[in-house]
Design an enzyme around this catalytic site. Structure first.
Site, PDB file in Angstrom:
ATOM      1  CG  LEU A  27      -2.019  -1.081   1.229  1.00  0.00           C
ATOM      2  CD1 LEU A  27      -2.704  -1.163   2.589  1.00  0.00           C
ATOM      3  CD2 LEU A  27      -3.048  -0.791   0.140  1.00  0.00           C
ATOM      4  CB  SER A  28       4.548   1.799  -0.099  1.00  0.00           C
ATOM      5  OG  SER A  28       4.847   1.179   1.125  1.00  0.00           O
ATOM      6  CE  LYS A  38      11.196  -4.909   5.369  1.00  0.00           C
ATOM      7  NZ  LYS A  38      10.760  -3.529   5.475  1.00  0.00           N
ATOM      8  CG  ASN A  74      12.453   0.754   5.924  1.00  0.00           C
ATOM      9  OD1 ASN A  74      13.392   1.486   6.232  1.00  0.00           O
ATOM     10  ND2 ASN A  74      11.204   1.033   6.242  1.00  0.00           N
ATOM     11  CG  ASP A 124      10.785  -1.649   8.580  1.00  0.00           C
ATOM     12  OD1 ASP A 124       9.801  -1.034   8.112  1.00  0.00           O
ATOM     13  OD2 ASP A 124      11.368  -2.563   7.960  1.00  0.00           O
ATOM     14  N   GLY A 170      13.850 -12.173  10.305  1.00  0.00           N
ATOM     15  CA  GLY A 170      14.226 -11.617   9.002  1.00  0.00           C
ATOM     16  C   GLY A 170      14.507 -10.126   9.107  1.00  0.00           C
ATOM     17  N   GLY A 171      14.374  -9.437   7.989  1.00  0.00           N
ATOM     18  CA  GLY A 171      14.712  -8.016   7.936  1.00  0.00           C
ATOM     19  C   GLY A 171      13.869  -7.159   8.869  1.00  0.00           C
ATOM     20  CB  ALA A 172      10.227  -6.793   9.377  1.00  0.00           C
ATOM     21  CB  THR A 200      16.053 -20.696  10.099  1.00  0.00           C
ATOM     22  OG1 THR A 200      15.284 -20.960   8.928  1.00  0.00           O
ATOM     23  CG2 THR A 200      17.467 -21.206   9.908  1.00  0.00           C
TER      24      THR A 200
END
Ligand code: NAP
Length: 264
Positions: free
Chosen positions: A15-16, A65, A85, A99, A124-126, A147
């Site tokens: 939605l960016s 990211k 990001n 973020d 992960g990245g976030a 993981t």
């Protein structure tokens, strides 16, 4: 005209574009924002290509990211987090992470972080941004990732406690805030936790916002927990990116209205 955009895979749900295009239009900024689905092996080409084409900036989403930071000069915060990001093109290719601030601002609107035990699903990245921000502001952070080694490494980095996904039942009673930073639930009716795994005295925050009410949030409602969807974080991280690119205060209300108009 300056071109901006979001790179990811998948990226269709983003939605960016509506959020940033509404802000550019409102402020009479000669710019446009698109979504770009990038081949999983061609992230470097995408970033260098955007730079050489004179783009103004990019947002970076799943799953890029962490890798994207390699192709930028990150600021101190992004370097500490280990993921970006936001990219700004100019004389150099600069990397930022908005973020972390977006997640904290959204969460603070619904709960007190300071005395909370937080369970982060994902590494992960976030997750890196969320874990970095919350480890310094909350009482304790647990990190559970599919993981395990990746969750273990992130927990060690931020001073949190790594746990296995199947160990969550052992600690869930002590958890005040659950945050899903995984892609589970993105455009699918799946969740890592169900109502029996949750309880009513907690806040459940899902970063995933497509659908707005994910399976995890529906399960949290059944458990009687307070819920927070990913829209406010989207808004706050987006506003911070906008300010990195333009140096102008983002029109928050208008951007939020554009998001909800698009959703409806
Ligand atoms: P990412 O770097 O690719 O990380 C994905 C994470 O999901 C990893 O921890 C991965 O675990 C886990 N995962 C993937 N499939 C799984 C499965 N089947 N079972 C269990 N875990 C699984 O992605 P990201 O960039 O962090 O983004 C994650 C999500 O957050 C995306 O949906 C994104 O749209 C959303 N997000 C929202 C906002 C917002 O503003 N609302 C901001 C940032 C991100 P492994 O390590 O085991 O692979």
């Amino acid at each position: 005209m300056k071109i901006f955009g979001i790179i990811g895979n998948p990226v269709e749900h983003s939605l960016s574009p509506v959020m940033h295009n509404s802000a550019f239009k409102y402020l009479n900024i000669d710019a446009v924002y698109f979504k770009f689905k990038v081949d999983l092996r061609r992230l470097k080409d995408a970033i260098l290509g955007a730079d050489s084409l004179g783009f103004g900036g990019l947002n970076v989403t799943v799953p890029f990211k962490e890798e994207a930071i390699k192709y930028t000069i990150p600021d101190t915060l992004a370097e500490e987090i280990g993921a970006i990001n936001t990219i700004k093109f100019g004389r150099t290719v600069e990397g930022f992470n908005t973020d972390a601030v977006g997640a904290v601002m959204a969460l603070k609107e619904v709960t007190d972080i300071k005395d909370s035990n937080v369970l982060i699903l994902g590494a992960g990245g976030a997750a890196r941004a969320v874990a970095y921000a919350l480890s310094s502001q909350s009482k304790k952070v647990f990190i559970a990732n599919r993981t395990f080694k990746k969750g273990f490494d992130l927990a060690k980095k931020v001073g949190g406690e790594p746990i296995k996904l199947d160990e969550i039942p052992n600690i869930i009673k002590s958890v005040d805030i659950v945050i899903n930073t995984t892609t589970v639930g993105l455009n699918e009716d799946r969740s890592l936790l169900y109502h029996k795994d949750l309880h009513k005295d907690m806040v459940v925050f899902d970063l995933v916002y497509s659908p707005v009410k994910t399976r995890l949030l529906r399960e949290a409602e059944i458990a009687g927990a307070k819920t927070l969807n990913g829209i406010k974080m989207l808004l706050y991280q987006g506003a911070a990116s906008f300010e990195v690119w333009t140096g102008i205060k983002a029109p928050l209300d208008l951007m939020e209205e554009a998001i909800y108009h698009e959703i409806s």
